[in-house]
Design a protein around this motif. Structure first.
Motif, PDB file in Angstrom:
ATOM      1  N   ALA A 153       0.811  -1.215   0.000  1.00  0.00           N
ATOM      2  CA  ALA A 153       0.000   0.000   0.000  1.00  0.00           C
ATOM      3  C   ALA A 153       0.842   1.261   0.000  1.00  0.00           C
ATOM      4  N   HIS A 154       1.920   1.256   0.789  1.00  0.00           N
ATOM      5  CA  HIS A 154       2.702   2.479   0.996  1.00  0.00           C
ATOM      6  C   HIS A 154       4.177   2.292   0.660  1.00  0.00           C
ATOM      7  N   THR A 155       4.523   1.188   0.020  1.00  0.00           N
ATOM      8  CA  THR A 155       5.930   0.910  -0.264  1.00  0.00           C
ATOM      9  C   THR A 155       6.053   0.312  -1.651  1.00  0.00           C
ATOM     10  N   THR A 160       7.762  -6.197  -9.265  1.00  0.00           N
ATOM     11  CA  THR A 160       7.928  -5.027 -10.120  1.00  0.00           C
ATOM     12  C   THR A 160       8.124  -3.826  -9.193  1.00  0.00           C
ATOM     13  N   PRO A 161       8.431  -2.660  -9.730  1.00  0.00           N
ATOM     14  CA  PRO A 161       8.625  -1.513  -8.845  1.00  0.00           C
ATOM     15  C   PRO A 161       7.433  -1.205  -7.947  1.00  0.00           C
ATOM     16  N   VAL A 162       6.230  -1.618  -8.364  1.00  0.00           N
ATOM     17  CA  VAL A 162       5.038  -1.243  -7.587  1.00  0.00           C
ATOM     18  C   VAL A 162       4.179  -2.423  -7.153  1.00  0.00           C
ATOM     19  N   ALA A 163       4.467  -3.631  -7.610  1.00  0.00           N
ATOM     20  CA  ALA A 163       3.585  -4.766  -7.348  1.00  0.00           C
ATOM     21  C   ALA A 163       4.272  -5.836  -6.507  1.00  0.00           C
ATOM     22  N   ASP A 189       4.350  -3.582   3.406  1.00  0.00           N
ATOM     23  CA  ASP A 189       4.509  -2.465   4.336  1.00  0.00           C
ATOM     24  C   ASP A 189       4.984  -2.947   5.702  1.00  0.00           C
ATOM     25  N   VAL A 190       4.523  -4.126   6.115  1.00  0.00           N
ATOM     26  CA  VAL A 190       4.939  -4.678   7.405  1.00  0.00           C
ATOM     27  C   VAL A 190       5.788  -5.937   7.251  1.00  0.00           C
TER      28      VAL A 190
END
Length: 319
Positions: A153-155, A160-163, A189-190
């Motif tokens: 969500a926040h990282t 991939t760079p976002v997935a 994120d955790v």
């Protein structure tokens, strides 16, 4: 009363650690397991699951085979991370076979049997869970909790760079579950923070069976460790879900979220409305800044010491 837990897994190393934790936890009753392709093929993830239950003398736990491919794209495994056939260590051949039901049928039957006593924890691609919700739309309301290990969500992502890998593996399924399931999303994120201490791994390596096999599940490629975590010890992503079910180690915030199912570079990414800008009518940024209703809870912080304590207490019971 012991929590009734159904696990949906793509059994690689961290899934195996989760299984070990949950089977050993005093307050948890693992009532079933379903398998999905992910870290390896469905054949391998199912074999790995049955072998782990054999290793821990828990062949009483029923296992159902699930989806052998994602909804849209072909399956891409992660054996480069988890090892040949998706897992490391010397595992026994299973003496049991999967049940006759499909994972979707079995999950729906679990909901019918246990109702609001049931927690479902899905730690692989979400194909089985999406099929179950499509077959039984009331499923999220009929159970206690639906946990997902996946997303970011926040990282940044880890495939991939976002997935994150599980959401990227079947984003259409993840999208359906996020729309209709109101899950507890335990993402990178955790879980990126959930590393174990070297001395714990050393203790496992020096122990007698079956802990010497468990030690192999913590053996990840050095290249991955240095790139992802800057350390030589792994983060046990799936184990975070188990530790939270056992001991409430996470804090959550509710958000409106979507999963990107387009064919672009953000496929599988979680769009999390942190700024509360999504309009409830037309799904675009609004001058009125009316927020979409939350679609799930995001794990935002973790008690690392408690996580490590729960992992140690459960796994060392096999000594």
């Amino acid at each position: 009363m012991r929590k009734k837990v159904h696990l949906d897994v793509d059994t690689g190393n961290d899934d195996a650690i989760l299984l070990a934790m949950m089977l050993a936890a005093e307050d948890v009753d693992v009532v079933g397991v379903s398998t999905v392709c992910g870290n390896s093929t469905l054949t391998n993830t199912t074999q790995n699951t049955l072998s782990i239950l054999e290793l821990f003398d828990r062949t009483d736990v029923p296992v159902a085979k699930g989806a052998e491919r994602p909804f849209v794209r072909e399956h891409h495994d992660a054996e480069w991370v988890h090892g040949e056939n998706g897992i490391r260590g010397d595992l026994p051949d299973p003496s049991t076979s999967p049940v006759d039901q499909t994972a979707m049928e079995f999950i729906c039957k679990q909901v019918e049997t246990y109702g609001h006593r049931l927690t479902i924890a899905a730690v692989g691609p979400l194909t089985n869970i999406a099929l179950a919700i499509a077959n039984r739309p009331t499923l999220p309301d009929d159970i206690d909790e639906l946990y997902l290990m996946g997303g970011a969500a926040h990282t940044h992502g880890n495939i991939t760079p976002v997935a994150e890998f599980n959401f990227w593996g079947d984003p259409e399924a993840a999208s359906r579950v996020m729309q209709d399931g109101f899950p507890r999303m335990v993402g990178l994120d955790v879980t990126n923070q959930a590393t174990v201490l070297p001395e714990f791994i050393d203790k496992l390596e020096d122990a007698s069976p079956p802990l010497d096999t468990v030690a192999d599940w913590f053996d990840y490629p050095d290249e991955l460790m240095n790139t992802e975590y800057g350390t030589n010890v792994p983060a046990i992503h799936d184990g975070v879900v188990g530790a939270d079910i056992i001991g409430n180690i996470l804090d959550y915030e509710s958000y409106y979220m979507e999963v990107d199912t387009t064919e672009g570079p953000s496929r599988g990414a979680v769009i999390c409305d942190v700024l509360e800008t999504m309009d409830t009518e037309v799904n675009v940024v609004s001058e009125d800044r009316n927020r979409f209703s939350p679609t799930g809870d995001v794990a935002e912080s973790i008690d690392i010491d408690h996580f490590r304590e729960i992992m140690s207490q459960t796994i060392l019971k096999y000594s």
